[in-house]
Design a protein around this motif. Sequence first.
Motif, PDB file in Angstrom:
ATOM      1  N   ASN A   1      -6.436  -4.907  15.008  1.00 23.90           N
ATOM      2  CA  ASN A   1      -7.411  -4.387  14.058  1.00 23.90           C
ATOM      3  C   ASN A   1      -7.338  -2.861  14.059  1.00 23.90           C
ATOM      4  O   ASN A   1      -6.648  -2.254  14.888  1.00 23.90           O
ATOM      5  N   ALA A   2      -8.038  -2.250  13.138  1.00 23.84           N
ATOM      6  CA  ALA A   2      -7.979  -0.795  12.969  1.00 23.84           C
ATOM      7  C   ALA A   2      -8.507  -0.047  14.187  1.00 23.84           C
ATOM      8  O   ALA A   2      -7.968   0.999  14.555  1.00 23.84           O
ATOM      9  N   THR A   3      -9.536  -0.566  14.824  1.00 17.38           N
ATOM     10  CA  THR A   3     -10.093   0.102  15.998  1.00 17.38           C
ATOM     11  C   THR A   3      -9.074   0.150  17.127  1.00 17.38           C
ATOM     12  O   THR A   3      -8.869   1.194  17.765  1.00 17.38           O
ATOM     13  N   GLU A   4      -8.400  -0.977  17.371  1.00 16.20           N
ATOM     14  CA  GLU A   4      -7.375  -1.016  18.413  1.00 16.20           C
ATOM     15  C   GLU A   4      -6.200  -0.104  18.055  1.00 16.20           C
ATOM     16  O   GLU A   4      -5.652   0.574  18.925  1.00 16.20           O
ATOM     17  N   ALA A   5      -5.812  -0.093  16.781  1.00 15.71           N
ATOM     18  CA  ALA A   5      -4.693   0.749  16.348  1.00 15.71           C
ATOM     19  C   ALA A   5      -5.033   2.226  16.529  1.00 15.71           C
ATOM     20  O   ALA A   5      -4.237   2.998  17.065  1.00 15.71           O
ATOM     21  N   THR A   6      -6.212   2.610  16.097  1.00 14.30           N
ATOM     22  CA  THR A   6      -6.634   4.003  16.247  1.00 14.30           C
ATOM     23  C   THR A   6      -6.652   4.381  17.726  1.00 14.30           C
ATOM     24  O   THR A   6      -6.150   5.438  18.113  1.00 14.30           O
ATOM     25  N   GLY A   7      -7.200   3.523  18.559  1.00 18.60           N
ATOM     26  CA  GLY A   7      -7.257   3.785  19.995  1.00 18.60           C
ATOM     27  C   GLY A   7      -5.884   3.897  20.640  1.00 18.60           C
ATOM     28  O   GLY A   7      -5.696   4.669  21.591  1.00 18.60           O
ATOM     29  N   ALA A   8      -4.927   3.141  20.138  1.00 14.85           N
ATOM     30  CA  ALA A   8      -3.576   3.230  20.695  1.00 14.85           C
ATOM     31  C   ALA A   8      -3.007   4.631  20.517  1.00 14.85           C
ATOM     32  O   ALA A   8      -2.287   5.134  21.382  1.00 14.85           O
ATOM     33  N   PHE A   9      -3.355   5.277  19.418  1.00 14.05           N
ATOM     34  CA  PHE A   9      -2.884   6.641  19.178  1.00 14.05           C
ATOM     35  C   PHE A   9      -3.759   7.674  19.878  1.00 14.05           C
ATOM     36  O   PHE A   9      -3.263   8.556  20.565  1.00 14.05           O
ATOM     37  N   THR A  10      -5.073   7.566  19.709  1.00 17.93           N
ATOM     38  CA  THR A  10      -5.966   8.608  20.226  1.00 17.93           C
ATOM     39  C   THR A  10      -6.169   8.524  21.732  1.00 17.93           C
ATOM     40  O   THR A  10      -6.357   9.549  22.383  1.00 17.93           O
ATOM     41  N   ASP A  11      -6.147   7.314  22.293  1.00 17.17           N
ATOM     42  CA  ASP A  11      -6.423   7.145  23.712  1.00 17.17           C
ATOM     43  C   ASP A  11      -5.248   6.564  24.503  1.00 17.17           C
ATOM     44  O   ASP A  11      -5.181   6.741  25.713  1.00 17.17           O
ATOM     45  N   GLY A  12      -4.363   5.845  23.816  1.00 17.87           N
ATOM     46  CA  GLY A  12      -3.306   5.112  24.517  1.00 17.87           C
ATOM     47  C   GLY A  12      -1.971   5.818  24.620  1.00 17.87           C
ATOM     48  O   GLY A  12      -1.025   5.282  25.210  1.00 17.87           O
ATOM     49  N   GLY A  13      -1.853   6.990  24.032  1.00 17.20           N
ATOM     50  CA  GLY A  13      -0.619   7.745  24.173  1.00 17.20           C
ATOM     51  C   GLY A  13       0.496   7.375  23.208  1.00 17.20           C
ATOM     52  O   GLY A  13       1.610   7.887  23.334  1.00 17.20           O
ATOM     53  N   CYS A  14       0.228   6.507  22.252  1.00 16.95           N
ATOM     54  CA  CYS A  14       1.271   6.154  21.282  1.00 16.95           C
ATOM     55  C   CYS A  14       1.490   7.326  20.325  1.00 16.95           C
ATOM     56  O   CYS A  14       0.533   8.003  19.938  1.00 16.95           O
ATOM     57  N   SER A  15       2.726   7.559  19.978  1.00 15.28           N
ATOM     58  CA  SER A  15       3.029   8.665  19.070  1.00 15.28           C
ATOM     59  C   SER A  15       3.638   8.193  17.761  1.00 15.28           C
ATOM     60  O   SER A  15       3.704   8.953  16.798  1.00 15.28           O
ATOM     61  N   ILE A  16       4.076   6.960  17.706  1.00 17.95           N
ATOM     62  CA  ILE A  16       4.597   6.376  16.471  1.00 17.95           C
ATOM     63  C   ILE A  16       4.224   4.900  16.502  1.00 17.95           C
ATOM     64  O   ILE A  16       4.134   4.302  17.580  1.00 17.95           O
ATOM     65  N   GLY A  17       3.988   4.331  15.349  1.00 12.74           N
ATOM     66  CA  GLY A  17       3.623   2.922  15.350  1.00 12.74           C
ATOM     67  C   GLY A  17       3.539   2.351  13.964  1.00 12.74           C
ATOM     68  O   GLY A  17       3.619   3.058  12.971  1.00 12.74           O
ATOM     69  N   GLN A  18       3.370   1.056  13.934  1.00  9.92           N
ATOM     70  CA  GLN A  18       3.197   0.347  12.674  1.00  9.92           C
ATOM     71  C   GLN A  18       1.725   0.007  12.530  1.00  9.92           C
ATOM     72  O   GLN A  18       1.128  -0.595  13.417  1.00  9.92           O
ATOM     73  N   THR A  19       1.156   0.416  11.422  1.00 15.03           N
ATOM     74  CA  THR A  19      -0.252   0.111  11.180  1.00 15.03           C
ATOM     75  C   THR A  19      -0.494   0.066   9.674  1.00 15.03           C
ATOM     76  O   THR A  19       0.389   0.362   8.884  1.00 15.03           O
ATOM     77  N   TRP A  20      -1.678  -0.292   9.308  1.00 21.65           N
ATOM     78  CA  TRP A  20      -2.066  -0.310   7.911  1.00 21.65           C
ATOM     79  C   TRP A  20      -2.147   1.125   7.407  1.00 21.65           C
ATOM     80  O   TRP A  20      -2.480   2.050   8.147  1.00 21.65           O
ATOM     81  N   ASP A  21      -1.898   1.305   6.142  1.00 20.02           N
ATOM     82  CA  ASP A  21      -1.948   2.670   5.592  1.00 20.02           C
ATOM     83  C   ASP A  21      -3.323   3.291   5.792  1.00 20.02           C
ATOM     84  O   ASP A  21      -3.444   4.468   6.120  1.00 20.02           O
TER      85      ASP A  21
END
Length: 193
Positions: free
Chosen positions: A54-74
């Motif tokens: 979901n969007a919350t998990e995706a956002t958290g992966a970038f803001t808190d989880g250290g991801c720098s590139i990923g696949q997500t909804w626009d």
Amino acid sequence: MLTSLAIYLDAIGEVPSNRAMDIYTSEAENRRVFDACIAFVKKHRGNIGAFWNNATEATGAFTDGGCSIGQTWDTTGIRLHTDTDPKWRYGAPKEGALAWMDTAAIPSGAENVDQAYEFLNFLLTPEIGGMFSNATGYNSAAVGAADHMTEAKKAAFNFAYQGDAIDNLWWWPMFTPWISPLREEYTEKLTNA
């Protein structure tokens, strides 16, 4: 992620799949392509920071989880840029972004069918498409909707879909009876890879 990975592996010539459309031709073809996708993930597992639903998990992966590139909804990608930090940008990959159109239905036996069609047509007008995009962050499929988007939303859309990105969208085909159980099976294999 499986479909995007299949599209990528096809694009680099590693797993030919007719731009991932072969996964819809038969269960055997689906397994051939998805098995190769799982093998690729296992080989590169150290590069994967998170899976999300979901969007919350995706956002958290970038803001808190250290991801720098990923696949997500626009919407998630664009809102990361506009609402969180301008360093985040959403852009369609050169292989083609996944696309689908949310659907609407008129129940059988509905009494106001003509009005229902009028409402659906109203939703697809450029003005309402732009209003929808401004309010939700989702992009509209209504032709001309971009002309009614805020400058910020228009800039995000133009950044996301440069060049031939719109013509290169990968539209989800209709699911066959066997595709959903197979996707669930391979999603489980993917998250456990």
